[in-house]
Structure formats: structure tokens, C-alpha cells
Design an enzyme around this catalytic site. Sequence first.
Site, PDB file in Angstrom:
ATOM      1  N   ASP A 278       0.862  -1.164   0.000  1.00  0.00           N
ATOM      2  CA  ASP A 278       0.000   0.000   0.000  1.00  0.00           C
ATOM      3  C   ASP A 278       0.916   1.237   0.000  1.00  0.00           C
ATOM      4  O   ASP A 278       2.132   1.129   0.219  1.00  0.00           O
ATOM      5  CB  ASP A 278      -0.952   0.002   1.204  1.00  0.00           C
TER       6      ASP A 278
HETATM    7  C1  BGC Z   1      -5.040   3.170   0.034  1.00  0.00           C
HETATM    8  C2  BGC Z   1      -5.146   2.146  -1.082  1.00  0.00           C
HETATM    9  C3  BGC Z   1      -4.949   2.809  -2.414  1.00  0.00           C
HETATM   10  C4  BGC Z   1      -3.628   3.529  -2.430  1.00  0.00           C
HETATM   11  C5  BGC Z   1      -3.299   4.195  -3.754  1.00  0.00           C
HETATM   12  C6  BGC Z   1      -3.824   4.045  -0.105  1.00  0.00           C
HETATM   13  O1  BGC Z   1      -3.877   5.123   0.761  1.00  0.00           O
HETATM   14  O2  BGC Z   1      -5.036   2.510   1.268  1.00  0.00           O
HETATM   15  O3  BGC Z   1      -6.390   1.501  -1.017  1.00  0.00           O
HETATM   16  O4  BGC Z   1      -5.048   1.880  -3.452  1.00  0.00           O
HETATM   17  O5  BGC Z   1      -3.640   4.525  -1.422  1.00  0.00           O
HETATM   18  O6  BGC Z   1      -4.135   5.242  -4.031  1.00  0.00           O
END
Ligand code: BGC
Length: 752
Positions: A278
Site C-alpha cells: 500500500d
Molecule cells: C489506500 C489504497 C490505495 C492507495 C493508492 C492508499 O492510501 O489505502 O487503497 O489503493 O492509497 O491510491
Amino acid sequence: MKKSRAWAVLGFLATASVGAAAPPTNQEVDQRVEALLRQMTLAEKVGQLTQAGAFPGMDPAGAVRKGAGSILWLNDAKQFNAMQKVAVEETRLKIPVLFALDVIHGYRTIFPVPLAMAASWDPAGYEKAQAVAAREARAAGLHWTFAPMLDIARDARWGRIVEGAGEDPFLGAAMAAAQVRGLQGPYAGSPEHLVACAKHFAGYGASDGGRDYDPVYLPEGLLRNVYFPPFQAAVKAGVGTFMSAYMDLNDVPATANRFLLRDVLRGEWAFKGFVVSDAFGPANLVTQGFAADGKEAARRAVEAGLDMDMASNTFGQHLAAEVEAGRVKMTVIDEAVRPILGTKVRMGLFENPYVDETKTAAVLATPAHREEARRAAQRSMVLLKNDKQALPLKKDGGSIAVIGPLADSKADTEGSWIVFGHVPSAVTVLDGIRAKVGPGVKVTHASGPAIRRDIPSFFEEFIPGLKKPAQTPETAEAAYQEALATARSADVVVMVLGETAYMSGEAASRASLDLPGRQQELLQAVTALGKKVVLVLIGGRPLGVTWANENVPAILEAWQPGTEGGHAVADVLFGDVNPGGKLPVTFPKKAGHAPLYYARTLTHQPEGSQRYSPRYWDGAESPLYPFGYGLSYTTFAYSNLKVAAPKVALGQTATVTVDVKNTGAVAGDEVVQLYVHQRTGSDSRPRRELKGFERVTLAPGETKAVSFRVGAAELSYWSTSQKRSLQDSAAFDVWVGGDSTATSHTEFEVTQ
Ligand code: BGC
């Protein structure tokens, strides 16, 4: 082999294998990947493991020049092509870049949020919706989406409950597989589709207190029986990638969790794709107090099975040195690079690295896509209450006041997690009602006081249309009085209340489930006027509308219904569509009851027993609305519930049949749900577990026989006492009906 020659060989393989129709075989992909890998320097390999952010202040073009394998959060076809040109013309091995974005519930045509899509109990519909999202996004130049989000969520306080399919592993697994099929098409890399990403692996929805990012403590049985099934279903459906979760799972960050990423995902499930962290995951290992510095973070993450670093550049900065120092083996790096290159080969990016900018516009928000979004929204709505047939409303005569801060907000109708999707053409509830009624009906509107988060969301800073107008107590009071006056002068009042788009989603947990701001007060004041009041709920989580349930005659859960949401709400309010959605999550009466879910094990004082006492003395914990619940403008009756044979041998399948009849005057949909309870066994088993469902459409008076197969897959579980997956020989209760409190009962026995 000289480099130029090697490339010619690769080129030959490309033309020979990647035709328009047939996907390359695994062998072809492997050969090309190995040929490429043999030529790569360590720095080039680490580049492929790096996903650079296009967040404000970052330099994605520079990152591509340095060999980054992927870019996230860019959304501009021209820039995609410009960057791709750098990758395929200026880097030594000409490896194309993977462009990734969160396409969660639509790209330009926005569908209902995932929790709403789950409320349709219609996997085929979800598959279609995600196919539309993928078609649009691919035409715009994207390759990869960070969806589906597969976190089981049983705590209504957790903001990200909106992003998943709710509380149940069986429903969650069905929706997971459907989304993967829709997003990816026949295989990860299919034309006109995106590569999907199952996230966030795993357990993220069970954070302490529903507080986003907080630690998660889940015993292995719960992980395997409840939190893993949607992820495993995604692997079975061929999902191309996984994303690790942010938080600590049982004190080990998911980003560097070998048990999750190696033992289970690769070992047990034989997942062949790659895992991205993530955002900033590897760097977070230091913040989370797990690794001493970036070097250690990079090493421990890659060794645990993380392949790509999203945006933190911890891999980029440290992995090569870790390999050179002998602390990370080159084989570990190669293993991480292979599936990333393989994905690019399968997508045909070496042959067609560019998006055709001239073709994008024709694919976005076509009438057919919008029609699909309207249908999806119609099917996701859940009728929570309808006393004395308050709904449907009449299209002619009288006047309707449409009141509330969400009645005419495009951004809040489209919902959470849009990023770049807002379009002025989104249809609000007010728009939908205006478009629906005849000229004889007067429609008025007042929004009442605006609602806003006490602590703003970081999304509100950079997503257009989310910032709410500034408001003083005086202007709020004036807006309140205007809303009341508008309601007073109408015959019918449609109150559109709930939460704004970013009151749910990431970093959007709440300690209360009440209607925010002065909405409850306004609802009570409007109800006291004695008009017919209909409450339409817009939002991304179960709200504690206990007062409304007791005092307002009709309540429709519309969720965050997307671009066509307002039309779909009007279709339901005026009876052109009979609502058939069902709750994918229990609605507690108040936040203090969370987490509340139906599939709990029995206690020594089971509900309904003589000694039963409510779990709280200040109000029973029974749900406001149970899992699976939802009304219709017609009624259904269940009869002839039967199991084909009273006994089945271990490993064999029990066939359960039931007749469902539409006993009302209009056609309607019912979601027929089957629940089982294993009475005794190696472990205590949940009092009820969903093990089958089917959404059927019935004409008035029509009866359909529905049958379910309940076999080893449904009856096996991971036993805590035995530390393995097993199926017990045991007696089972079976209930079939329209929600998780179904009363039609039968039973069968699984014998040795
Ligand atoms: C979120 C993810 C997301 C990623 C990219 C993160 O803050 O937890 O779900 O895909 O950002 O945008």
C-alpha cells in the site's frame, strides 16, 4: 548473445505470440521474461520493483527515466504517452511502464460504491459494472487498478466499510470473483480490461475500535474462515496482483508479513502474480517501529514476499545495496521482478505501449455505460421501511419538497473514491425527481445546513467538488429555517440525508453512527409537520437511524449511488423500479454496539432461550436491520423447504430446494438466502452462516423453485482446536428466506 540481437529475438517472440486474439501461453511469457531478466542489471531490476507516485510534488517522469516499473495516480493520456515514450525509447531495455490508478467503482461513468454493489446480491451485475469501468479506464491509458477491495468489515465505525462487500465471507467471495472477472476479462492482461489488484491483504477491516490503520488482532481461525475467503476467491478467479495492507496483523506489519505473503498466498494458494505494497508501505515499516531504517525495511519486506514498493522509494534507495552487501539474495529480487515483467508481456505492452488518444472520448460515459450504471444503482437500493405503502409516490399532482444537504450534491451522489471522476453530468436525487414527475407536480428544494467533517479529510484537499461551503451559525440557522419552510409548503417531503462522500472511505472512521450535523434535528422538525415524509439515505456505512425507523414511514438506503444515482432513486421512489437490494452488512442501533454481525457463535444464553438477557442493560443489541434484510413493494412467501436426503456422507453434497412465491400485486425481486448452522463439532460454529443465495425476479402470483448445493466447500472450515482445515460429521440446521433471520427451517446430517 549481444544485446541488440537479444532484443531482436524478443521482438520475434512478441510478434509470434501476442496476436490480437490469443493470449500468450505461460511458456511464451516465461521465455520472454527470462530472456529479458538475463540482460537486466541489478539497478534495472530494482527499477521494476518501484512504483513512483504522481502525487503533488513528485516527479514521475524523472522516475520513469530512471527505470521505474510503474506509475500511480496519473490520469492523462498525453502524459501517459509521453512517459511511455521515455520508457520504450530512452531506457536501455525499453521496458514499458504500467500505469495504475484507483478505479474503484467506475472511471468516468461512476457506479454505486462497492458496499452498494454488494447490496445488489448480483455478482453478474457487478461483473458487468467492473467491465465498464475497465473499458473506460483502459481507453484512457490505464493498465492496472487497485481494486477490488476485499476486506471483510463488521464494524460500521470503520470508514472503509464503504469500499468492500460488507461483513460476510460467502457474499464477499462471490463479489470478489465477479469483480476480478469484470475488471480483467478472460485473463490478467486482456485487451480493453485492466489488471486487478486484490487488496488489502489481510485483516484491515478488523482494526481495533474501527479506527483506520490501527492494529489488527485476528486469531488464525477467524482470518482463515472469515477474512481470507474473498482473497482466495480472487486468486481462483485469476487476479493478477495483490496489495498488502497498511496495519500490523498480530504485531507483524502486513507489508512484511511472510505468513501472509509467502506461506498463504504463494504457498497454499499458488498465486503467480505480484504483490504491491500500500502507499508508502516499506517506508512505513520504520514509522511502525518494525524496521530500524530504510535498508532493513526494504530487506525484510522483499524477503517476506513484497514485490513492488508503492511510492516510498525505499526499494529504489536501498535494495541494490542490500543485494551487493549479500544481505538479500539476487534470486529473491529475480523472483519479484518476474511476475511484473510477465504482466507487461501478457498485456501486450511491449508491442502496443501507447494509448490511442483519439479513441478515448468515444468510450467514456457512453449512453450504454450510463444505462448500466443506472441499472446497477437501481439494483443496489435497499428499502428499509415502508409503512402503509408510503412508497411508491405518485408522479402527478401535489407538490414535493426535496430537502437535505445531499439532495443536490453531485460529488456526494457519486461517492467516495472517485479521484478524477467527477463530471457535471452526475444526476442528483433532486435532478432525478424533477426528471421523473409530470408537469402537474411542483418540486421545491432546500438543502438545510451543510454538513462537514469535524476534522477534514486529506482527500478534500485535492479532489474537486468536495469542499463544503463555509457556514456560520447564522447562515446555518437561516438554511435550517428555509428548509423547514420549504417542507411546510409541500404535500410530500423527501429528506435526503446521510453522509458526504468523504465521511466514509480511508481515514474516515467515526465514533458515532448518528446523522452528522443538524440533520437529525431537521428530520424531527420536518416529521412534526405531519406531512408524508420519505427518508432517502445517502452514505457509505450503516447509519444509526433508530429514531427515523420509529417515526418516518418510509426509508430507502440509496448508498452513494454514482453518476446515474438520482435517476435510480427516482425510479424506485415512484415505483418504476421495485427495490430488491438487501443489506450486505448489519445495521446496529448505535456505534456502541459495533462490531455487530450476524454470524456469531452461540453463547450459554442464546437469544430466544429462557435465560436470555440482552448484552447491554441500556438497550438490547439486536440490530436495527439485520444482515440480508430489505423490503419490496411486493411480498414473498416461502414453502416446501426440503433437503433431498436427510443424510449425506462426508464430502458429499446436500441439495436444498425451496419454492418462492410472489404473493403481492407487482413484479419484484427477492434474494433467496440459505443459512446453515453446524450444531456441534471440532469447534463452536457460527449460529448462522450464509452458504447460498440467488436473486430471482417473480411476476405477481409466480412461484419459482430455487435450489442450492451445500457440499464440502461450504461445510469445511479451519478448525482452531485441530489446527487444520476439516469437515466434521455433524447435524446441520438450514434456514432459507429473505434475510438472516429467516424462519423456514429444515435439517440434515453429515455422516462418516
Ligand atoms: C489506500 C489504497 C490505495 C492507495 C493508492 C492508499 O492510501 O489505502 O487503497 O489503493 O492509497 O491510491
